[in-house]
Design an enzyme around this catalytic site. Structure first.
Site, PDB file in Angstrom:
ATOM      1  CG  ASP A 149       5.972   3.811   0.281  1.00 23.10           C
ATOM      2  OD1 ASP A 149       6.355   4.602   1.173  1.00 23.10           O
ATOM      3  OD2 ASP A 149       4.770   3.594   0.038  1.00 23.10           O
ATOM      4  CE  LYS A 189       2.888   5.634   7.934  1.00 26.36           C
ATOM      5  NZ  LYS A 189       1.506   5.722   8.331  1.00 26.36           N
ATOM      6  CE1 TYR A 231      -3.710   2.499   0.698  1.00 27.94           C
ATOM      7  CE2 TYR A 231      -2.295   3.315   2.450  1.00 27.94           C
ATOM      8  CZ  TYR A 231      -3.405   3.462   1.639  1.00 27.94           C
ATOM      9  OH  TYR A 231      -4.211   4.576   1.762  1.00 27.94           O
TER      10      TYR A 231
HETATM   11  N1  HOZ Z   1      -3.559   3.253   6.202  1.00 29.70           N
HETATM   12  C1  HOZ Z   1      -2.915   3.749   7.348  1.00 29.70           C
HETATM   13  C2  HOZ Z   1      -1.866   2.852   7.883  1.00 29.70           C
HETATM   14  N2  HOZ Z   1      -1.368   1.879   7.037  1.00 29.70           N
HETATM   15  C3  HOZ Z   1      -3.905   4.068   8.429  1.00 29.70           C
HETATM   16  C4  HOZ Z   1      -4.022   5.504   8.560  1.00 29.70           C
HETATM   17  C5  HOZ Z   1      -4.954   5.996   9.656  1.00 29.70           C
HETATM   18  O1  HOZ Z   1      -6.023   5.452   9.845  1.00 29.70           O
HETATM   19  O2  HOZ Z   1      -4.579   6.933  10.306  1.00 29.70           O
END
Ligand code: HOZ
Length: 429
Positions: free
Chosen positions: A235, A263, A143
Site C-alpha cells: 500500500d 495522494k 491502515y
Molecule cells: N486518515 C487520514 C490520514 N492517515 C486522514 C485523512 C484526513 O483527515 O484528511
C-alpha cells in the site's frame, strides 16, 4: 482557535458528524477546535481568522510540491476549461499511466480510481480472485482506508479514538482478516496458511505515526508470500512518489505483486490507483472477471494535477533536497529534546516523519502507543499557537514539501525548541 474558526466549527457540528468530513480533523486526538482553512500557498496555510501556519500536514501527503505550485495550478486551470468530467476515456489517463509504469517497474498496467480506499479494496478483490483464496493479512496499526475487511486493529483515526475495529462490519467479513504486529516476521510465519490470498502492508507505516520497516522485514514478507503462493500488496498510497520517485519499493528493493497508489499521483485532487503485472491486471473487467468501476475514475482534472506534479518531481533534485531539509529538522528537534531532557523518538523516512514522546525505539503499534499522548497534545497545541500546523494525532505522519525552505526548517527547529523547553518545565520537573 480564532473567532471565525470557532463559529464555523459550531455550525459544522450541526450538519456534519463531528463537524468534519474525515474524523482525525476534528482534533479529538488532541482536544480543542480545528482551524478552518481558507487558503494555502507554498509551505503555509491560512485559516478563517487569517492566522498563518507552517503546514506540516500537506493534506496528509499529496502536497509534495507545496501548495499552489504554479505549474500544477496552470495544468488544472487548463483542464477545467475543457470540461470537468466526461465519464469517457481521455489521453491524459494514458499519459499518467505511462508515467506510473515508467516509475514503478512492478506495475505493468494500472487502473485509476478515486481514493486510496478504493485502491486497496480493489487490490484485495484482485488478490482473492487471482489466488482463489479468502484470507488477508495486515498489520496492527496498519491502515488502508475504510475498507470493511481492513478495519481490524487499524491505525489512523480508528486507533486515535480507540475504535480500531469499526462497528457495522460483520464478523463474517473480519474473520477472514488476520492482523499481526508490524516488523515481526515470526508472527507472520506463524499466521500464514494455505487460504491466505495476500499480505497487505504499508512499506513504511504511516498510520501509527511514521514507522520504518526493520531491515529485512519487507524482503522477509516477499519470501513468505512466495513460498506460500500468496500475493504481496504494497500500500504505497502514502509512500508512492513520496519517499522516492519510484516509491518505497525502489528504496528498499522489494517488488510487490500489487501496488496501491493515491495522494501524490493526484497532486491534491481525489485519485487512487492499483497496478500490477499485465497478467494480473488482465483479470480486471472488462478483460477479466474482477469487477470494479467508477463514474469519476480517471477524472481529467485530477489526472492533470497528477501528471503535472509527477513531471515536476521527475528528474528533479526535490527528493535530495527534501532528505537534506528533513534530516536537518530531525537533528535539530532531537537535539532540542535532549537539551531539555524530554524523552522523544523521531522516526523519519525522507520527508515523512513523526515525533513520539517516549524513549523508543518505535517499531510497531505497541511501541507507538507507548508515546505519552498528553505530552503530544501539549506539544501540538503549543506549536499550533506558535504558527505550526501538525497532524492532530500522535498516530499520523507529518510531511514536508519542496516549498519548505531552509528558513522554514530553521523556524520549525526554533519553535520546537521553545515548546520542548515548556514541555520539560511542565512535565519533567
Ligand atoms: N486518515 C487520514 C490520514 N492517515 C486522514 C485523512 C484526513 O483527515 O484528511
Amino acid at each position: 482557535m480564532g473567532k471565525q474558526s470557532d463559529a464555523l466549527f459550531q455550525r459544522a457540528q450541526e450538519l456534519i458528524p463531528g463537524g468534519v468530513n474525515s474524523p482525525v480533523r476534528a482534533f479529538r486526538g488532541v482536544g480543542g477546535t480545528p482551524p478552518f482553512i481558507e487558503q494555502a500557498q507554498g509551505s503555509r496555510i491560512f485559516d478563517a481568522d487569517n492566522l498563518q501556519y507552517i503546514d506540516c500536514v500537506g493534506s496528509w501527503g499529496p502536497m509534495i510540491l507545496g501548495h499552489g505550485h504554479r505549474y500544477v495550478v496552470e495544468a488544472v486551470k487548463k483542464a477545467s476549461t475543457r470540461g470537468f468530467s466526461f465519464g469517457a476515456p481521455t489521453a491524459g489517463e494514458i499519459e499518467l499511466a505511462e508515467m506510473v509504469v515508467q516509475a514503478i517497474p512492478s506495475i505493468e498496467m494500472l487502473r485509476l480510481v478515486n481514493s486510496g480506499t478504493e485502491a486497496t479494496m480493489s487490490a484485495l478483490r484482485l488478490a482473492r480472485a487471482a489466488t482463489g483464496r479468502n484470507k488477508i493479512m495486515k498489520f496492527d496499526g496498519g491502515y488502508h482506508g475504510h475498507v470493511d475487511s481492513l478495519l481490524v486493529k487499524a491505525g489512523s483515526g480508528g486507533a486515535t479514538f480507540n475504535v480500531p475495529d469499526s462497528a457495522g462490519v460483520p464478523a463474517e467479513v473480519t474473520k477472514l482478516t488476520i492482523s499481526v504486529p508490524y516488523n515481526d516476521l515470526e508472527a507472520v510465519r506463524k499466521a500464514v496458511d494455505g487460504d491466505l490470498a495476500a499480505i497487505i502492508v504499508e512499506p513504511v507505516a504511516g498510520n501509527m505515526g511514521c514507522v520504518p520497516p526493520a531491515e529485512g522485514f519487507l524482503q522477509g514478507l516477499r519470501e513468505i508470500c512466495d513460498s506460500n503462493k500468496s500475493l504481496l500488496i504494497f500500500d504505497e498510497v502514502m509512500t508512492g512518489f513520496r519517499v522516492a520517485y519510484s516509491g518505497a519499493q525502489s528504496l528498499y528493493g522489494v517488488k510487490p505483486d500489487i501496488t496501491t497508489l493515491g495522494k501524490v499521483i493526484g497532486g491534491g485532487m481525489p485519485i487512487g490507483a492499483y497496478g500490477a503485472s499485465a497478467e494480473l491486471m488482465k483479470m480486471v473487467s472488462p478483460l477479466g472477471p474482477v469487477y470494479q468501476a467508477g463514474t469519476l475514475s480517471g477524472n481529467p482534472i485530477a489526472v492533470a494535477a497528477g501528471k503535472s506534479t509527477l513531471s515536476v518531481l521527475k528528474n528533479s533534485s526535490i527528493y535530495a533536497d527534501l532528505e537534506e531539509r528533513s534530516a536537518e529538522f530531525a537533528a535539530g528537534v532531537t537535539a532540542a529534546a535532549a537539551k531539555h531532557g524530554v524523552p522523544v523518538t523521531l522516526n523519519r523516512v525522507g520527508s515523512m516523519w513523526t515525533l513520539f514522546f517516549n524513549e523508543g525505539p518505535v517499531t510497531d503499534f505497541e511501541s507507538a502507543n507507548k508515546s505519552n499522548r498528553e505530552k503530544f497534545a501539549r506539544f501540538f497545541h503549543l506549536m499550533l499557537a506558535d504558527g505550526v500546523y501538525l497532524p492532530p494525532s500522535q498516530l499520523e505522519a507529518a510531511f514536508f514539501s519542496a516549498a519548505h525552505a531552509k528558513k522554514d526548517i530553521l523556524q520549525l527547529i526554533e519553535r520546537s525548541d521553545r515548546v520542548l523547553k515548556k514541555i520539560a518545565w511542565e512535565f519533567e520537573k
